[in-house]
Motif scaffolding. Sequence first.
Motif, short mmCIF file in Angstrom:
data_model
loop_
_atom_site.label_atom_id
_atom_site.label_comp_id
_atom_site.label_asym_id
_atom_site.label_seq_id
_atom_site.Cartn_x
_atom_site.Cartn_y
_atom_site.Cartn_z
N TRP A 118 -8.27 -13.05 -2.22
CA TRP A 118 -8.40 -12.68 -0.61
C TRP A 118 -8.72 -11.16 -0.52
N LEU A 119 -7.50 -10.56 -0.81
CA LEU A 119 -7.96 -8.88 -0.60
C LEU A 119 -9.00 -8.48 -1.42
N LYS A 120 -9.41 -8.67 -2.42
CA LYS A 120 -10.63 -8.28 -3.00
C LYS A 120 -11.85 -8.44 -2.44
N GLU A 121 -11.91 -9.70 -1.81
CA GLU A 121 -13.08 -10.30 -1.19
C GLU A 121 -13.02 -9.74 0.47
N ASN A 122 -11.88 -9.06 0.95
CA ASN A 122 -11.71 -8.66 2.25
C ASN A 122 -11.27 -7.28 2.59
N LYS A 123 -11.46 -6.53 1.56
CA LYS A 123 -11.00 -5.08 1.56
C LYS A 123 -11.61 -4.33 2.68
N LYS A 124 -12.96 -4.46 2.85
CA LYS A 124 -13.59 -3.77 3.92
C LYS A 124 -13.21 -4.16 5.11
N ALA A 125 -13.24 -5.38 5.58
CA ALA A 125 -12.73 -5.85 6.92
C ALA A 125 -11.12 -5.52 7.17
N ASP A 126 -10.34 -5.39 6.18
CA ASP A 126 -8.94 -5.01 6.16
C ASP A 126 -8.99 -3.44 6.51
N THR A 127 -9.65 -2.80 5.81
CA THR A 127 -9.99 -1.38 5.88
C THR A 127 -10.48 -0.96 7.43
N ASP A 128 -11.39 -1.45 7.81
CA ASP A 128 -11.98 -1.30 9.04
C ASP A 128 -11.19 -1.48 10.24
N ASN A 129 -10.22 -2.67 10.18
CA ASN A 129 -9.07 -2.96 11.17
C ASN A 129 -8.10 -1.88 11.32
N PHE A 130 -7.67 -1.44 10.09
CA PHE A 130 -6.77 -0.18 9.86
C PHE A 130 -7.44 1.00 10.63
#
Length: 276
Positions: free
Chosen positions: A241-253
């Motif tokens: 999940w994190l590998k596939e959503n790293k960009k979205a997670d980073t953008d949120n932060f």
Amino acid sequence: MTILKTLIAGGQICLKRFYATSPKFIEVTQDNGIEIISMARKPVNCLNTELLNELKLLISEAQNNRSKGIILTSSLPTVFSAGLDIMELFTTDKGKLIDFWRTLQDTWLTVYSSAIPIAAAINGSSPAGGCLFAMSTEYRVMVEGKHVIGLNETQLGMVAPKWFKDVYISLLGYRQAELALLKGAMFKPEKALQLGLIDELAKDKADAIEKCKNYILSFDNIPGLGRTITKVDLRNDLIQWLKENKKADTDNFVNYVQSPKVQDGLKLYVEYLKKK
């Protein structure tokens, strides 16, 4: 100011070394084929880019060198890690924020998916990001005392990322994790043991390290390949999940931290720290 608090939010030793990339941020000793990785960034092991990069490198090296296992601990007497470094967040430089968060993601993935046994000797308080890294190992031993551990984000007006929360849920069970996250609860060692956040109590750091060694050495007669595949399979959903959503997670932060409200608060807190 409450928003900011969570963001800051046995055997013979045969080798000891420091790495020049970030002097004294991490100390490494080797004992009976086990790497003991001690965070050593005074005063409270705040997690900055340099410490995280070094931690990631050392864990990767231990795996490549076929070490028996890794013990993650702290060289500081009363704290395991106080969490994220405020100075990494107090910036308008978007590139710096992206680099920091990606480094945090990658270091966590390295810890959580370690192919060799990894245990935490928790010798002091471990809130927020410190709790994340402790609970992402396979086995946790915490020294008895007044210090506490937990994800305290909601108590301080924040939301822990999915990959923080899902590890918490995997240890405490959904209902107990839900209550703890909603309250932003911090737990003393005895309560953490009762909840399953840690696996054993220790009387002091040396005892904690010894118990972590015993855990790692208990795999001496277990074929490594089968153990590793089983571990990765058990943890694979969140890893992927994190590998596939790293960009979205980073953008949120990044979007959150760059908001004027947060940056203004960070400025006030930095000024407060300078006066202490």
